[in-house]
Design a protein around this motif. Sequence first.
Motif, PDB file in Angstrom:
ATOM      1  N   VAL A 121       6.485   9.197 -12.346  1.00  0.00           N
ATOM      2  CA  VAL A 121       6.553   7.859 -11.754  1.00  0.00           C
ATOM      3  C   VAL A 121       7.891   7.603 -11.060  1.00  0.00           C
ATOM      4  O   VAL A 121       8.225   6.451 -10.754  1.00  0.00           O
ATOM      5  CB  VAL A 121       6.280   6.763 -12.811  1.00  0.00           C
ATOM      6  CG1 VAL A 121       4.866   6.886 -13.359  1.00  0.00           C
ATOM      7  CG2 VAL A 121       7.312   6.789 -13.922  1.00  0.00           C
ATOM      8  N   GLY A 122       8.646   8.666 -10.823  1.00  0.00           N
ATOM      9  CA  GLY A 122       9.838   8.527  -9.991  1.00  0.00           C
ATOM     10  C   GLY A 122      11.170   8.485 -10.686  1.00  0.00           C
ATOM     11  O   GLY A 122      12.184   8.156 -10.067  1.00  0.00           O
ATOM     12  N   LEU A 167      12.232   1.073   2.497  1.00  0.00           N
ATOM     13  CA  LEU A 167      11.042   0.243   2.629  1.00  0.00           C
ATOM     14  C   LEU A 167      11.152  -0.713   3.818  1.00  0.00           C
ATOM     15  O   LEU A 167      10.194  -0.886   4.581  1.00  0.00           O
ATOM     16  CB  LEU A 167      10.816  -0.555   1.346  1.00  0.00           C
ATOM     17  CG  LEU A 167      10.446   0.269   0.098  1.00  0.00           C
ATOM     18  CD1 LEU A 167      10.443  -0.623  -1.138  1.00  0.00           C
ATOM     19  CD2 LEU A 167       9.088   0.940   0.273  1.00  0.00           C
ATOM     20  N   ALA A 168      12.319  -1.331   3.982  1.00  0.00           N
ATOM     21  CA  ALA A 168      12.509  -2.252   5.106  1.00  0.00           C
ATOM     22  C   ALA A 168      12.519  -1.500   6.429  1.00  0.00           C
ATOM     23  O   ALA A 168      11.919  -1.945   7.421  1.00  0.00           O
ATOM     24  CB  ALA A 168      13.813  -3.027   4.925  1.00  0.00           C
ATOM     25  N   GLY A 169      13.177  -0.353   6.454  1.00  0.00           N
ATOM     26  CA  GLY A 169      13.295   0.428   7.676  1.00  0.00           C
ATOM     27  C   GLY A 169      11.976   0.924   8.216  1.00  0.00           C
ATOM     28  O   GLY A 169      11.808   1.086   9.429  1.00  0.00           O
ATOM     29  N   LYS A 228       8.078   8.719  -5.475  1.00  0.00           N
ATOM     30  CA  LYS A 228       9.174   9.222  -4.649  1.00  0.00           C
ATOM     31  C   LYS A 228      10.424   8.357  -4.842  1.00  0.00           C
ATOM     32  O   LYS A 228      10.337   7.218  -5.310  1.00  0.00           O
ATOM     33  CB  LYS A 228       8.752   9.231  -3.184  1.00  0.00           C
ATOM     34  CG  LYS A 228       7.561  10.141  -2.898  1.00  0.00           C
ATOM     35  CD  LYS A 228       7.155  10.071  -1.434  1.00  0.00           C
ATOM     36  CE  LYS A 228       5.949  10.955  -1.152  1.00  0.00           C
ATOM     37  NZ  LYS A 228       5.501  10.875   0.257  1.00  0.00           N
ATOM     38  N   PRO A 229      11.593   8.870  -4.444  1.00  0.00           N
ATOM     39  CA  PRO A 229      12.847   8.092  -4.611  1.00  0.00           C
ATOM     40  C   PRO A 229      12.978   6.993  -3.564  1.00  0.00           C
ATOM     41  O   PRO A 229      13.766   7.090  -2.618  1.00  0.00           O
ATOM     42  CB  PRO A 229      13.941   9.157  -4.469  1.00  0.00           C
ATOM     43  CG  PRO A 229      13.327  10.197  -3.581  1.00  0.00           C
ATOM     44  CD  PRO A 229      11.866  10.239  -3.951  1.00  0.00           C
ATOM     45  N   SER A 235       0.830  -1.209   0.000  1.00  0.00           N
ATOM     46  CA  SER A 235       0.000   0.000   0.000  1.00  0.00           C
ATOM     47  C   SER A 235       0.860   1.253   0.000  1.00  0.00           C
ATOM     48  O   SER A 235       0.537   2.245  -0.673  1.00  0.00           O
ATOM     49  CB  SER A 235      -0.931  -0.003   1.224  1.00  0.00           C
ATOM     50  OG  SER A 235      -1.838  -1.076   1.173  1.00  0.00           O
ATOM     51  N   TYR A 236       1.952   1.196   0.731  1.00  0.00           N
ATOM     52  CA  TYR A 236       2.862   2.344   0.780  1.00  0.00           C
ATOM     53  C   TYR A 236       3.489   2.592  -0.593  1.00  0.00           C
ATOM     54  O   TYR A 236       3.602   3.740  -1.046  1.00  0.00           O
ATOM     55  CB  TYR A 236       3.950   2.101   1.822  1.00  0.00           C
ATOM     56  CG  TYR A 236       4.908   3.261   1.967  1.00  0.00           C
ATOM     57  CD1 TYR A 236       4.573   4.376   2.728  1.00  0.00           C
ATOM     58  CD2 TYR A 236       6.155   3.244   1.335  1.00  0.00           C
ATOM     59  CE1 TYR A 236       5.447   5.454   2.857  1.00  0.00           C
ATOM     60  CE2 TYR A 236       7.032   4.314   1.461  1.00  0.00           C
ATOM     61  CZ  TYR A 236       6.671   5.405   2.224  1.00  0.00           C
ATOM     62  OH  TYR A 236       7.536   6.470   2.348  1.00  0.00           O
TER      63      TYR A 236
END
Length: 270
Positions: free
Chosen positions: A242-243, A189-191, A182-183, A174-175
């Motif tokens: 799209v980043g 993502l793990a953090g 975003k970069p 979802s994130y």
Amino acid sequence: MAGQYVGKLSTVVGVFHAILPAQMTFHPYTETRPTISSGFVFIIRGQGAFTFNDTTYELHPGTVVHGGKQMSLTMRTDASELEYVLVRYTLQDVGTTDPPTHHAVADAHFMLEPGTNPTIAELLSQLSESFYTSGNMALLQTNYLFQLLLHELFAACLNRQNGNSKEVIEQARSYIHANYMKPLNLGHLAGRHGMKVKSFSYLFHKYTGVFPIDYLIQHRMKRAQELLTMSNCSIKQVAASVGYEDALYFSRLYKKYYGIAPSHRHEIGK
């Protein structure tokens, strides 16, 4: 942790059902009078805290705390009584008649969260009845039931962990869907979920079939395809949205995924 009990002979040396009064603090074991054996404490009702040496574990129904021998223990109850079952045991290597030796897991304090589990409750009841029954058959039954209890305890924890892990990955997806422009990177993502990169990547792949960065790229390409089909934005604008600041790099990725350059937008969707 469960593997540390494999190949060891466990012997139940005590099963105790206790109810502590509310809003009390107890010091049953101290540095000069420490615990005499390892044990699992299964919380049945109420809330409180056990402190082994200098580590405190907050307890409620569905939690299990383990304490090793030669430890100090402080017990605290909250606004209600604290009901629990304590199962004391020894652990030794199979095939030896030597006294029980030190094992890392048996000498440690830790907490498990199997959740409220009727099978565990039933095994505790059977274990208590068997322990207080005389005879060799009852003794054999007691240690057999303890093995079943350990199996159910660790299995319940594993199942609950997998369930929580699946929820974490759904949150991560979802994130990504909300922040793909975003970069983002794997460490970020793990953090966000307090996980190590390797563990996060493994779980993400387990539940989605792709690794996190591949999933991110796939989602970006899907969104880019939609923009190229439905808008008159330039390739540079689509790439940025799209980043990707580098439109050339974006074009190479896009062609890799769809087999066609984004400049051929009139052919997209055919």
